[in-house]
Design an enzyme around this catalytic site. Structure first.
Site, PDB file in Angstrom:
ATOM      1  N   ASP A   8      -7.116  -9.761   4.964  1.00  0.00           N
ATOM      2  CA  ASP A   8      -6.633  -8.674   4.109  1.00  0.00           C
ATOM      3  C   ASP A   8      -5.516  -9.281   3.258  1.00  0.00           C
ATOM      4  O   ASP A   8      -4.374  -9.390   3.715  1.00  0.00           O
ATOM      5  CB  ASP A   8      -6.108  -7.509   4.953  1.00  0.00           C
ATOM      6  CG  ASP A   8      -5.606  -6.358   4.099  1.00  0.00           C
ATOM      7  OD1 ASP A   8      -6.143  -6.144   3.006  1.00  0.00           O
ATOM      8  OD2 ASP A   8      -4.664  -5.668   4.535  1.00  0.00           O
ATOM      9  N   GLU A  68     -11.380  -8.920   1.607  1.00  0.00           N
ATOM     10  CA  GLU A  68     -11.447  -7.704   0.806  1.00  0.00           C
ATOM     11  C   GLU A  68     -11.370  -8.044  -0.677  1.00  0.00           C
ATOM     12  O   GLU A  68     -10.590  -8.890  -1.096  1.00  0.00           O
ATOM     13  CB  GLU A  68     -10.287  -6.783   1.187  1.00  0.00           C
ATOM     14  CG  GLU A  68     -10.372  -5.405   0.585  1.00  0.00           C
ATOM     15  CD  GLU A  68      -9.308  -4.487   1.136  1.00  0.00           C
ATOM     16  OE1 GLU A  68      -9.639  -3.656   1.996  1.00  0.00           O
ATOM     17  OE2 GLU A  68      -8.147  -4.611   0.716  1.00  0.00           O
ATOM     18  N   ASP A 140      -1.820  -4.176   7.963  1.00  0.00           N
ATOM     19  CA  ASP A 140      -2.466  -5.360   7.394  1.00  0.00           C
ATOM     20  C   ASP A 140      -3.292  -6.091   8.450  1.00  0.00           C
ATOM     21  O   ASP A 140      -4.400  -6.550   8.174  1.00  0.00           O
ATOM     22  CB  ASP A 140      -1.409  -6.306   6.804  1.00  0.00           C
ATOM     23  CG  ASP A 140      -0.564  -5.627   5.750  1.00  0.00           C
ATOM     24  OD1 ASP A 140      -1.108  -5.271   4.696  1.00  0.00           O
ATOM     25  OD2 ASP A 140       0.642  -5.432   6.000  1.00  0.00           O
TER      26      ASP A 140
END
Length: 159
Positions: A8, A68, A140
């Site tokens: 992430d 992502e 996160d």
């Protein structure tokens, strides 16, 4: 067994997670957050992300990485800076000869919660249900675990 690194990306907090997957089995390996010093210039923070991801790849030897895709914020500068952090992570992974798969945030959420617009709390709860051994301390870190799980779930149907 496939070892998956989930990332992430973020300039202040880059979450990461490593899971093992085989068929419908999922096993938590490790997770954490890379925290570049905010006082450093942008280039030095990007180097910290690059080195942190490189160290993770060398330590855990992932087979694949899922990351992502950056969504466009209302503030173009924020989107650009997030893209820099993402690029530092991607280059680190690619430099370690690990294949990279990219997923939109709504597809990651849908792969875990069946809702493409799930909030962070819903994602966290599904991470805990699917990987009880995981104990993410930040959003996160939880998101990175979710990204790895999403790849494990979606890759079963891609090939």
């Amino acid at each position: 067994m496939t070892r998956i690194l989930g990332i992430d990306p973020g300039l202040l907090h880059t979450g990461w997670a490593v899971i093992d997957a085989k068929g419908a089995e999922r096993h938590y390996v490790a997770s954490g957050v890379i925290l570049p010093k905010q006082s450093l210039p942008l280039s030095d923070r990007l180097v910290e992300i690059f080195r942190g991801v490189t160290d993770i790849c060398k330590k855990f030897l992932p087979d694949v990485c899922s990351i992502e895709i950056t969504f466009v914020n209302q503030n173009p500068k924020t989107t650009l800076i997030l893209g820099h952090a993402r690029a530092a992570a991607i280059v680190a992974v690619a430099n370690c000869d690990v294949s990279i798969y990219e997923y939109e945030p709504n597809k990651i959420k849908k792969a875990l919660t069946a809702a493409g617009h799930a909030d962070k709390e819903q994602v966290y709860k599904m991470v805990k249900i699917l990987l009880p051994a995981a104990n993410p301390k930040t959003a996160d870190e939880s998101d990175a675990i979710a990204i790895a799980l999403a790849h494990a779930n979606m890759s079963r149907f891609k090939f």
